[in-house]
Write a protein that holds these residues in place. Structure first.
Motif, PDB file in Angstrom:
ATOM      1  N   SER A   1       0.817  -1.219   0.000  1.00 26.35           N
ATOM      2  CA  SER A   1       0.000   0.000   0.000  1.00 26.35           C
ATOM      3  C   SER A   1       0.851   1.269   0.000  1.00 26.35           C
ATOM      4  CB  SER A   1      -0.937  -0.003   1.205  1.00 26.35           C
ATOM      5  OG  SER A   1      -0.147  -0.051   2.375  1.00 26.35           O
ATOM      6  N   GLU A   2       2.115   1.168   0.391  1.00 31.48           N
ATOM      7  CA  GLU A   2       2.948   2.377   0.491  1.00 31.48           C
ATOM      8  C   GLU A   2       3.668   2.711  -0.812  1.00 31.48           C
ATOM      9  OE1 GLU A   2       4.440   3.815   3.733  1.00 31.48           O
ATOM     10  OE2 GLU A   2       2.861   2.915   4.944  1.00 31.48           O
ATOM     11  N   LEU A   3       3.494   1.889  -1.815  1.00 28.14           N
ATOM     12  CA  LEU A   3       4.199   2.194  -3.069  1.00 28.14           C
ATOM     13  C   LEU A   3       3.648   3.502  -3.634  1.00 28.14           C
ATOM     14  CD1 LEU A   3       4.315  -1.350  -4.743  1.00 28.14           C
ATOM     15  CD2 LEU A   3       6.168  -0.159  -3.552  1.00 28.14           C
ATOM     16  N   VAL A  61      10.719  -2.248 -10.488  1.00 26.72           N
ATOM     17  CA  VAL A  61      10.973  -3.607 -10.954  1.00 26.72           C
ATOM     18  C   VAL A  61      11.943  -4.281  -9.981  1.00 26.72           C
ATOM     19  CG1 VAL A  61      11.772  -5.032 -12.875  1.00 26.72           C
ATOM     20  CG2 VAL A  61      10.753  -2.785 -13.347  1.00 26.72           C
ATOM     21  N   GLY A  62      11.443  -5.266  -9.256  1.00 27.75           N
ATOM     22  CA  GLY A  62      12.327  -5.954  -8.318  1.00 27.75           C
ATOM     23  C   GLY A  62      11.551  -6.439  -7.112  1.00 27.75           C
ATOM     24  N   ALA A  63      12.310  -6.809  -6.076  1.00 25.78           N
ATOM     25  CA  ALA A  63      11.703  -7.372  -4.873  1.00 25.78           C
ATOM     26  C   ALA A  63      10.943  -6.291  -4.100  1.00 25.78           C
ATOM     27  CB  ALA A  63      12.799  -7.965  -3.999  1.00 25.78           C
ATOM     28  N   LEU A  64       9.852  -6.711  -3.465  1.00 24.41           N
ATOM     29  CA  LEU A  64       9.041  -5.773  -2.679  1.00 24.41           C
ATOM     30  C   LEU A  64       9.560  -5.692  -1.250  1.00 24.41           C
ATOM     31  CD1 LEU A  64       5.603  -6.931  -3.995  1.00 24.41           C
ATOM     32  CD2 LEU A  64       6.383  -4.557  -4.020  1.00 24.41           C
ATOM     33  N   PRO A  65       9.739  -4.479  -0.731  1.00 18.72           N
ATOM     34  CA  PRO A  65      10.201  -4.391   0.650  1.00 18.72           C
ATOM     35  C   PRO A  65       9.126  -4.841   1.635  1.00 18.72           C
ATOM     36  CG  PRO A  65       9.756  -2.195  -0.242  1.00 18.72           C
ATOM     37  CD  PRO A  65       9.551  -3.172  -1.363  1.00 18.72           C
ATOM     38  N   ASN A  66       9.578  -5.398   2.737  1.00 23.98           N
ATOM     39  CA  ASN A  66       8.676  -5.659   3.857  1.00 23.98           C
ATOM     40  C   ASN A  66       8.652  -4.345   4.639  1.00 23.98           C
ATOM     41  OD1 ASN A  66       7.634  -6.275   6.381  1.00 23.98           O
ATOM     42  ND2 ASN A  66       8.306  -8.406   6.222  1.00 23.98           N
ATOM     43  N   THR A  67       7.693  -3.483   4.323  1.00 26.81           N
ATOM     44  CA  THR A  67       7.768  -2.077   4.729  1.00 26.81           C
ATOM     45  C   THR A  67       8.014  -1.866   6.223  1.00 26.81           C
ATOM     46  OG1 THR A  67       6.432  -1.585   2.840  1.00 26.81           O
ATOM     47  CG2 THR A  67       6.618   0.159   4.459  1.00 26.81           C
ATOM     48  N   PRO A  68       7.230  -2.480   7.131  1.00 31.97           N
ATOM     49  CA  PRO A  68       7.477  -2.183   8.552  1.00 31.97           C
ATOM     50  C   PRO A  68       8.884  -2.585   8.992  1.00 31.97           C
ATOM     51  CG  PRO A  68       5.453  -3.477   8.265  1.00 31.97           C
ATOM     52  CD  PRO A  68       6.098  -3.380   6.920  1.00 31.97           C
ATOM     53  N   TYR A 128      24.836  -1.069   7.636  1.00 28.40           N
ATOM     54  CA  TYR A 128      23.543  -1.764   7.656  1.00 28.40           C
ATOM     55  C   TYR A 128      23.626  -3.161   7.056  1.00 28.40           C
ATOM     56  CZ  TYR A 128      21.891   2.932   8.589  1.00 28.40           C
ATOM     57  OH  TYR A 128      21.704   4.161   9.155  1.00 28.40           O
ATOM     58  N   THR A 129      22.728  -4.006   7.533  1.00 29.44           N
ATOM     59  CA  THR A 129      22.610  -5.327   6.893  1.00 29.44           C
ATOM     60  C   THR A 129      21.562  -5.222   5.780  1.00 29.44           C
ATOM     61  OG1 THR A 129      20.972  -5.903   8.525  1.00 29.44           O
ATOM     62  CG2 THR A 129      23.221  -6.670   8.929  1.00 29.44           C
ATOM     63  N   GLU A 130      21.481  -6.280   5.005  1.00 26.32           N
ATOM     64  CA  GLU A 130      20.615  -6.234   3.822  1.00 26.32           C
ATOM     65  C   GLU A 130      19.155  -5.975   4.194  1.00 26.32           C
ATOM     66  OE1 GLU A 130      21.684  -8.954   0.635  1.00 26.32           O
ATOM     67  OE2 GLU A 130      19.584  -9.566   0.592  1.00 26.32           O
ATOM     68  N   GLY A 131      18.502  -5.121   3.417  1.00 18.74           N
ATOM     69  CA  GLY A 131      17.120  -4.719   3.687  1.00 18.74           C
ATOM     70  C   GLY A 131      16.166  -5.908   3.711  1.00 18.74           C
ATOM     71  N   ASN A 132      15.139  -5.785   4.566  1.00 19.68           N
ATOM     72  CA  ASN A 132      14.136  -6.833   4.688  1.00 19.68           C
ATOM     73  C   ASN A 132      13.145  -6.758   3.548  1.00 19.68           C
ATOM     74  OD1 ASN A 132      13.699  -8.751   6.943  1.00 19.68           O
ATOM     75  ND2 ASN A 132      14.509  -6.962   8.059  1.00 19.68           N
ATOM     76  N   MET A 133      13.058  -7.808   2.785  1.00 18.49           N
ATOM     77  CA  MET A 133      12.124  -7.858   1.666  1.00 18.49           C
ATOM     78  C   MET A 133      11.033  -8.882   1.987  1.00 18.49           C
ATOM     79  SD  MET A 133      13.292  -5.864  -0.810  1.00 18.49           S
ATOM     80  CE  MET A 133      14.132  -4.624   0.123  1.00 18.49           C
ATOM     81  N   ASP A 164      19.530  -0.133  -9.850  1.00 21.21           N
ATOM     82  CA  ASP A 164      19.258   0.658  -8.644  1.00 21.21           C
ATOM     83  C   ASP A 164      18.121   1.646  -8.897  1.00 21.21           C
ATOM     84  OD1 ASP A 164      21.191  -0.684  -7.289  1.00 21.21           O
ATOM     85  OD2 ASP A 164      22.694   0.906  -7.368  1.00 21.21           O
ATOM     86  N   ALA A 165      18.131   2.224 -10.105  1.00 17.08           N
ATOM     87  CA  ALA A 165      17.105   3.222 -10.429  1.00 17.08           C
ATOM     88  C   ALA A 165      15.726   2.593 -10.588  1.00 17.08           C
ATOM     89  CB  ALA A 165      17.499   3.960 -11.707  1.00 17.08           C
ATOM     90  N   LEU A 166      15.657   1.263 -10.681  1.00 16.28           N
ATOM     91  CA  LEU A 166      14.365   0.578 -10.829  1.00 16.28           C
ATOM     92  C   LEU A 166      13.885  -0.025  -9.505  1.00 16.28           C
ATOM     93  CD1 LEU A 166      15.130  -1.559 -14.044  1.00 16.28           C
ATOM     94  CD2 LEU A 166      13.540   0.352 -13.928  1.00 16.28           C
ATOM     95  N   HIS A 167      14.725   0.042  -8.489  1.00 14.61           N
ATOM     96  CA  HIS A 167      14.425  -0.747  -7.288  1.00 14.61           C
ATOM     97  C   HIS A 167      13.158  -0.257  -6.572  1.00 14.61           C
ATOM     98  CE1 HIS A 167      14.822  -3.132  -3.747  1.00 14.61           C
ATOM     99  NE2 HIS A 167      15.834  -3.771  -4.312  1.00 14.61           N
ATOM    100  N   PRO A 168      12.233  -1.170  -6.248  1.00 13.25           N
ATOM    101  CA  PRO A 168      10.995  -0.763  -5.591  1.00 13.25           C
ATOM    102  C   PRO A 168      11.200  -0.115  -4.225  1.00 13.25           C
ATOM    103  CG  PRO A 168      10.778  -2.974  -6.484  1.00 13.25           C
ATOM    104  CD  PRO A 168      12.221  -2.595  -6.623  1.00 13.25           C
ATOM    105  N   ALA A 169      12.338  -0.350  -3.567  1.00  9.24           N
ATOM    106  CA  ALA A 169      12.525   0.226  -2.223  1.00  9.24           C
ATOM    107  C   ALA A 169      13.144   1.622  -2.282  1.00  9.24           C
ATOM    108  CB  ALA A 169      13.411  -0.694  -1.392  1.00  9.24           C
TER     109      ALA A 169
END
Ligand SMILES: Cc1cc2nc3c(=O)[nH]c(=O)nc-3n(C[C@H](O)[C@H](O)[C@H](O)COP(=O)(O)OP(=O)(O)OC[C@H]3O[C@@H](n4cnc5c(N)ncnc54)[C@H](O)[C@@H]3O)c2cc1C
Ligand SMILES: C[S@@+](CC[C@H](N)C(=O)[O-])C[C@H]1O[C@@H](n2cnc3c(N)ncnc32)[C@H](O)[C@@H]1O
Length: 654
Positions: A462-464, A561-568, A586-591, A633-638
């Motif tokens: 919903s936050e996209l 285009v890519g993996a969806l972040p786990n927003t919270p 930081y460690t790798e983002g939560n998707m 990077d320019a396409l990344h959903p996060a």
């Protein structure tokens, strides 16, 4: 870029004029390939290291090493295995030279034919040519620069064997430098090997400093020795933690795609071809009824002053889809797009952009008014005082037919129309998708959102930041007695001839409107505004119909285009991002687990949805990405999420 300039020796062997060196040992190119590169890398023994074997080569040249390797692979690899061959070339051979050189190699005729048919234009960067069992990534341009743009999904197996086949180091030192070998190491799998004909001590030193162990072994023909060796320690690529691109740990065998427009259909096409079972869900009774339901659209590059990610993305997308469509003559796509210029200043600017992007003239060329008049078929009925950019390979095509074509091959594909997805959840390793009656309509290991703005209706996405922009197109009779329009004309609006008598003009651009009704005055205004180019439109019949649909944009006008972040979780993880810690902190983002999207294709979805599908396929299956790292990077959903965090604009969750 330009084609290689070749001198032919009396025995028919080619010599590069630029590098003043022979392409192969005079004792035979095929035998040299077998000795130096196959034996040097323990091939064919190693084909069985995985379902796909990955070879990298510096110096594609005539392709003889490639074709010889494909032949050997087909003769000796287990049925069902695949070969991925990555090669670099600064001066590709012209088709005439390829045909001349390979005239005596009857064994490669069908492959050569396929190669020539799919031969890329002289445009720098990544080009992919596919066979059933082999894929060739041919990277045009200087390997030293181009290699830096390449990337595997994290966790993918890299190159397993390198064929180092530059010209002699004294004549072609560029291909034997340490920084280039460091890039090879970055793209290599664990236990990767290499081999080369040279024993130059500086080459050996550069290889060793880049982390390869090098040994002398018996050389080919009159060469006493050659070098072979292996990477001692792999060097995992460093990725931006907030924009992760990682392949799934276990192979993905099934996917559910929500949305049956261009994005969903192109993704289904690519994934089913990669062996993944796809369930495609579409709420309408047929596919391609919403934005992708327009009667026709255009495919053309976007010329920017600099090859920034947006421009590269558009260019690579256009290259991919035009090549694909050329294999489908039954789509009856028509070539020829003229972008009418409005001033001398604009003409100069575009001329400069074409030069900077180094586009071949059949991809983009400036034409004078009289040339444009002839080319368009309208003669003096077209006024183009500043001329036009001629995209002669640009296309007009029906998005609906393209969607149908993507879904024409039914194996591994189930299309569920009249089915609306209301929510989804991840349970026991799979995604389950439910309708409004809370009935499960599909389940699969992976989930792909391709349902444009409606992706924001789902809790997890919903936050996209997706925005909808209304666009109206008008249908009209072509004015009489002005000749047949043979190209699409692009100005503020576009004029697309669908047949001799039927033209479509479009489109309007209205943000935040949800009005589906066709507005007569808008259609009339478009016709009137285009009459500055085609004056007969002024007195021609009013538009007879039209269509309204809605483009989806992201705030920076690049797709998601890519993996969806786990927003919270993602927000929690990067909460102090605004404090300016180095990203290595930081460690790798939560998707979300195994969930991707292909959204916000804006006004260019006919082209961009196919390449987006290929980016997703690369990520799901561990292939080399078909676009540059900075484009990824320019396409990344996060990316929007992290920009908000950068500005400390995320509200705290409790
Ligand atoms: C007027 C106009 C002119 C254009 N001209 C061009 C052009 O010349 N060249 C070009 O390249 N592009 C053009 N475009 C852009 C192009 O049409 C779009 O980029 C493309 O169609 C987007 O495809 P999509 O699959 O993302 O979206 P859509 O085609 O909208 O597909 C999304 C699908 O998802 C389905 N859906 C949504 N929610 C659900 C759900 N919950 N469950 C099941 N199904 C769902 C919808 O029914 C829809 O079929 C134009 C767009 C407009 C509006
Ligand atoms: C010896 S030939 C390779 C022959 C090739 N393997 C074949 O099968 O024909 C070396 C090739 O490297 C290419 N080359 C040289 N310098 C390069 C560079 N900096 N980047 C990419 N390719 C380069 C040359 O144009 C030439 O085609």
């Amino acid at each position: 870029m330009k084609y290689a300039d070749i001198d032919w020796l009396a025995n028919g062997n080619p010599v590069s004029k630029r590098f003043q060196d022979v392409y192969f040992s005079q004792a035979g190119g095929i035998e040299e390939t077998q000795h130096v590169f196959h034996q040097g890398n323990d091939l064919p023994l190693r084909w069985s290291e995985g379902p796909e074997f990955k070879i990298g080569e510096l110096g594609f040249g005539s392709g003889l090493s490639f074709f010889t390797t494909v032949k050997k692979f087909r003769e000796t690899a287990k049925p069902g295995s695949r070969l991925h061959y990555l090669s670099f070339e600064i001066e590709p051979w012209s088709v005439d030279d390829l045909k001349r050189f390979h005239a005596n190699h009857g064994w490669l005729d069908p492959d050569l034919k396929h190669f020539i048919q799919n031969f890329p234009p002289l445009i720098e960067g990544i080009h992919v040519i596919r066979w059933n069992d082999v894929s060739l990534t041919l990277v045009l341009g200087d390997a030293r620069e181009q290699i830096k743009t390449l990337r595997w999904p994290a966790g993918a197996v890299g190159i397993q064997a390198w064929f180092l086949h530059g010209f002699a180091p004294g004549k072609n030192p560029e291909l034997w430098e340490r920084p280039l070998f460091e890039e090879l190491a970055r793209l290599s799998a664990e236990h990767c090997t290499f081999s080369t004909f040279t024993v130059s001590s500086s080459v050996r030193g550069n290889l060793e400093s880049a982390g390869f162990e090098a040994n002398l072994v018996a050389g080919f023909s009159r060469k006493r020795e050659m070098l072979r060796g292996k990477l001692l320690k792999s060097r995992p690529d460093s990725y931006h933690p907030a924009l992760p691109r990682r392949m799934p740990k276990a192979p993905i065998r099934s996917a559910v795609i929500i949305g049956g427009g261009l994005a969903g259909c192109a993704t289904a096409y690519e994934l089913t071809r990669a062996g993944i079972h796809v369930t495609l869900i579409e709420r309408n009774a047929k596919i391609a009824q919403e934005t992708s339901g327009n009667p026709a659209g255009l495919v053309m590059p976007f010329l920017a002053q600099e090859p920034d990610p947006k421009c590269l993305w558009a260019l690579r997308s256009v290259l991919a889809v035009t090549k694909q469509i050329s294999q489908w003559p039954d789509l009856r796509a028509k070539s020829g797009v003229l972008e009418l210029l409005t001033s001398e200043a604009e003409r100069d600017r575009i001329q400069e952009a074409i030069k900077r992007l180094d586009l071949p003239s059949n991809w983009a060329a400036i034409r004078s008014e009289s040339e444009v008049q002839t080319r368009s078929g309208l003669g003096e009925s077209l006024k183009a005082p500043f001329g036009a950019v001629d995209f002669s390979l640009g296309l007009r095509v029906s998005p609906v037919q393209l969607c149908e074509k993507y879904l024409a091959e039914k194996s591994r594909l189930e299309v569920k129309t009249s089915t609306e997805a209301l929510r989804f959840e991840f349970n026991a390793g799979e995604w389950q998708v439910f309708d409004s009656k809370n009935q499960k309509i599909a389940n699969a290991q992976s989930l792909i959102l391709a349902n444009s703005t409606d992706a924001t209706a789902f809790a997890q996405s919903s936050e996209l930041p997706l925005v909808s922009v209304r666009g109206q197109m008008a249908q009209m009779h072509a004015p009489e007695n002005i000749g047949e329009l043979r190209c699409a004309l692009v100005a503020e609006h576009s004029l697309i001839p669908l047949s001799e008598n039927e033209w479509w003009i479009g489109a309007t651009y209205e943000r935040l409107s949800t009005d589906h009704a066709l507005r007569e005055t808008e259609s009339l205004n478009m016709k009137e505004s285009f009459s500055q180019w085609v004056p007969s439109l002024h007195s021609s019949q009013a538009p007879t119909g039209g269509r309204v649909s809605f483009r989806t944009y992201s705030p920076d006008a690049m797709p998601l285009v890519g993996a969806l972040p786990n927003t919270p979780l993602f927000n929690e993880q990067f909460r102090d991002w605004h404090k300016g810690h180095p990203w290595t902190h930081y460690t790798e983002g939560n998707m979300l687990p195994q969930a991707w999207c292909s959204l916000a294709h804006g006004s260019r979805g006919i082209a961009t949805t196919l390449l987006a599908a290929r980016v997703l396929k690369a990520e799901l299956t561990g292939e080399l990405y078909p676009v540059e790292s900075r484009v990824l990077d320019a396409l990344h959903p996060a990316r929007f999420q992290i920009r908000k965090l950068q500005k400390n604009q995320i509200e705290k969750t409790t």
